[in-house]
Design an enzyme around this catalytic site. Sequence first.
Site, PDB file in Angstrom:
ATOM      1  N   LYS A  29       0.815  -1.213   0.000  1.00 32.87           N
ATOM      2  CA  LYS A  29       0.000   0.000   0.000  1.00 32.87           C
ATOM      3  C   LYS A  29       0.852   1.268   0.000  1.00 32.87           C
ATOM      4  O   LYS A  29       0.482   2.257  -0.643  1.00 32.87           O
ATOM      5  CB  LYS A  29      -0.941   0.013   1.194  1.00 32.87           C
ATOM      6  CG  LYS A  29      -0.269   0.085   2.552  1.00 32.87           C
ATOM      7  CD  LYS A  29      -1.289   0.042   3.673  1.00 32.87           C
ATOM      8  CE  LYS A  29      -0.633   0.065   5.034  1.00 32.87           C
ATOM      9  NZ  LYS A  29       0.088   1.321   5.308  1.00 32.87           N
ATOM     10  N   THR A  30       1.995   1.260   0.700  1.00 30.53           N
ATOM     11  CA  THR A  30       2.830   2.464   0.728  1.00 30.53           C
ATOM     12  C   THR A  30       3.358   2.771  -0.667  1.00 30.53           C
ATOM     13  O   THR A  30       3.423   3.935  -1.082  1.00 30.53           O
ATOM     14  CB  THR A  30       4.000   2.287   1.711  1.00 30.53           C
ATOM     15  OG1 THR A  30       3.482   1.969   3.007  1.00 30.53           O
ATOM     16  CG2 THR A  30       4.825   3.566   1.806  1.00 30.53           C
ATOM     17  N   ASP A 217      -3.704   7.325   4.792  1.00 29.78           N
ATOM     18  CA  ASP A 217      -3.281   5.944   5.029  1.00 29.78           C
ATOM     19  C   ASP A 217      -3.878   5.442   6.345  1.00 29.78           C
ATOM     20  O   ASP A 217      -4.233   6.234   7.224  1.00 29.78           O
ATOM     21  CB  ASP A 217      -1.755   5.897   5.075  1.00 29.78           C
ATOM     22  CG  ASP A 217      -1.218   4.477   5.054  1.00 29.78           C
ATOM     23  OD1 ASP A 217      -1.977   3.554   4.691  1.00 29.78           O
ATOM     24  OD2 ASP A 217      -0.032   4.284   5.394  1.00 29.78           O
ATOM     25  N   GLU A 218      -3.994   4.113   6.486  1.00 31.28           N
ATOM     26  CA  GLU A 218      -4.502   3.466   7.711  1.00 31.28           C
ATOM     27  C   GLU A 218      -5.860   4.056   8.119  1.00 31.28           C
ATOM     28  O   GLU A 218      -6.103   4.375   9.288  1.00 31.28           O
ATOM     29  CB  GLU A 218      -3.489   3.626   8.858  1.00 31.28           C
ATOM     30  CG  GLU A 218      -2.108   3.069   8.574  1.00 31.28           C
ATOM     31  CD  GLU A 218      -2.061   1.551   8.568  1.00 31.28           C
ATOM     32  OE1 GLU A 218      -3.122   0.925   8.702  1.00 31.28           O
ATOM     33  OE2 GLU A 218      -0.955   0.989   8.424  1.00 31.28           O
ATOM     34  N   GLN A 248      -7.382  -5.085  10.053  1.00 32.66           N
ATOM     35  CA  GLN A 248      -6.252  -4.679  10.885  1.00 32.66           C
ATOM     36  C   GLN A 248      -6.609  -3.500  11.791  1.00 32.66           C
ATOM     37  O   GLN A 248      -5.729  -2.769  12.243  1.00 32.66           O
ATOM     38  CB  GLN A 248      -5.046  -4.316  10.014  1.00 32.66           C
ATOM     39  CG  GLN A 248      -4.490  -5.494   9.235  1.00 32.66           C
ATOM     40  CD  GLN A 248      -3.184  -5.154   8.538  1.00 32.66           C
ATOM     41  OE1 GLN A 248      -2.126  -5.070   9.154  1.00 32.66           O
ATOM     42  NE2 GLN A 248      -3.259  -4.971   7.233  1.00 32.66           N
ATOM     43  N   ARG A 617       2.408 -10.978  10.354  1.00 27.27           N
ATOM     44  CA  ARG A 617       3.744 -10.369  10.456  1.00 27.27           C
ATOM     45  C   ARG A 617       4.810 -11.325   9.936  1.00 27.27           C
ATOM     46  O   ARG A 617       5.922 -10.908   9.616  1.00 27.27           O
ATOM     47  CB  ARG A 617       4.101 -10.029  11.916  1.00 27.27           C
ATOM     48  CG  ARG A 617       3.234  -9.011  12.629  1.00 27.27           C
ATOM     49  CD  ARG A 617       2.953  -7.764  11.842  1.00 27.27           C
ATOM     50  NE  ARG A 617       1.707  -7.902  11.108  1.00 27.27           N
ATOM     51  CZ  ARG A 617       1.328  -7.079  10.120  1.00 27.27           C
ATOM     52  NH1 ARG A 617       2.104  -6.088   9.739  1.00 27.27           N
ATOM     53  NH2 ARG A 617       0.174  -7.253   9.501  1.00 27.27           N
TER      54      ARG A 617
END
Length: 683
Positions: A29-30, A217-218, A248, A617
């Site tokens: 996504k970044t 973002d987020e 998340q 993770r």
Amino acid sequence: MSELNPQQQAAVTTTDHPLLVLAGAGSGKTRVITEKIAHLIEQRGLEARRIVAITFTNKAAREMRERVQGRLAREQARGLSVSTFHTFGLNFLRRELQAAGLRAGFSILDPGDCRQLLREITYRDDTGSEVDALVGHISRWKNDLMTPAEALHEASQMTDAPEAIAAANLYPRYEDALRAYNAVDFDDLIKRPVDCLRDDPELRNRWQDRIRHLLVDEYQDTNSAQYQLVRLLVGVSDGLTVVGDDDQSIYAWRGARPENLVRLQDDFPRLEVIKLEQNYRSTNRILHTANALIANNPHVFEKRLWSALGEGEKIEVIGCSDADTEAARVVSELMRRRFRLNAGWGDFAILYRSNHQSRLFEKLLREQGIPYRLSGGQSFFEKAEIKDLVAYLRLLANPDDNTAFLRVVNVPRREIGPATLEKLGHYANQRGTSLLQAARGAGLSEYMDARAQARLERFTDWIDGFQRRGAEESPDVLLRALVEDIDYESWLLENSPNPRAATRRMDNVREFIDWVGRMGGANTTAEYGDDEAEDTRSMGLADIVNRISLMDILDRNRDSQDGNESVQLLTLHTAKGLEFPHVCLVGFEEELLPHRVSVEDDSIEEERRLAYVGLTRAQQTLLITYAQSRSRYGESIDCEPSRFLDELPGEHLDWPDAKPPDPETQQLTARAHLAGLKAMLEK
């Protein structure tokens, strides 16, 4: 663009509709956000200063900014704003002082300052949970954009009504005190811009005209105030891209509203949704397991992660008799896997639900000579010596900052005792002025004797002198002179447990002064995307004081340290956004994960999301452990495996204790423990 998958490309090139990018864990996504910024500038001809990108942490904003700078020419990126929500809010308030009811040099109070302010208002000397509860109520009301009157109405209907009503009655007095001190708290950095934009149509139109594309973002972590800020900045424009993942969302305890993703469809009818489901981090066994777990939560947007990285190893699950055995088994597995996989210690992470779980692992890792790094330690700015210097800077920048005054008035000792300060406080309250201004008042003689008044006058004269120097000297030069003038090094020596501790604290002071110097030489445009001429100057004292509340030096220090050869110990909340080749997820038990409080509050869905974050993770291998008993308050209690274990697909799990170890495993275990014994002897 050719290196992006089709869904990523679509997310980058969609600019004629408001866009929700549903980005699964490890889906890049970044990179999508970075490429979209470049696309808007290079292909759509949008000026960088018309683009604002917002995220939640200084570290994420820094990474995004660095990626954009690496992707675009310097001139192309000039004026681009990439920051956290709170930094954006600070920048807004600095521009719109009059609309926000602030004066230049306003202070930002941290949670400790807010607690102290409430003690002043209530004349309480309590340092515990009562004041924390008051701060918590007021913070939540601010995040929900509630006025004091609305808070009082809600409080009367709450289950803990007496406590909530007390907080609601304090809320307006707290706001009055902030105004008197020319200060804001952390929540005001979002609430006050929302209030300004909502109440002033002309100001709102000006900001909507200025920001032609907003990227967030987020988004699943936004609270009510942050959601409203986004709506007010975008208006009816199509220039909105939000990136988030409802699976998340693990911050409901601090006000996050994952339902904000769903609200987008109501508030932006032309919203387009693009899913990023290809994971570039983990093997398919890990992803299939995570998909199966999170499928037990209700979803508005369905997605299933997949990977081109192969099937991978099965996830090992080990049940242990007690917590000590669990720690020993995990450390043993780390040693064995390091040999088997030819990995470095920095490739391993131990993840847990609560901080207290780290202690046994720390003890054994130390005994085995295994390097480790514990996340969530004390922030650089939380150190007492740094808070002292920050308080001095705050008082020099904003003479109305009572919290800063009280912290430094006797650092070092100036024989201005509690009785004198109490009398000064009464005098200041009667005159409706700050403590520093009151200390200059001629009427003080009616409240205290001549000696006490003389000591206060000496302190105010000294502050006045450094304020005058601050108009001519750079902040770091001023601070260095201040530290020398008060002989702060001797003060540290007198108030530290030993000379070595005093030396470490003085080293922190010097590091802080150097940092202030670097910040003072930084241009505000470079970090915050300001495009007005008056904002292209170097940061002054007030700017630096404001930034200190938002900067995360601890992250900078950790980024610069060599952590590649250390096992990482961190909570599941801290691990969000990170990835590790090999992960040990420990304490997979009822009342730990899911946590007992969550079970009682019937908030299992967020705990399941937390477990999902832990699973995703891992890049290559994943170990899950649980204990059958733990010690609590000196008593052994029986534990049950987590209900989430039953939700994991059996075909992707391996239970090594259910079968005899093979010769290779025995040999690797012996070699690993021999290496550990050697490390202990060398140590």
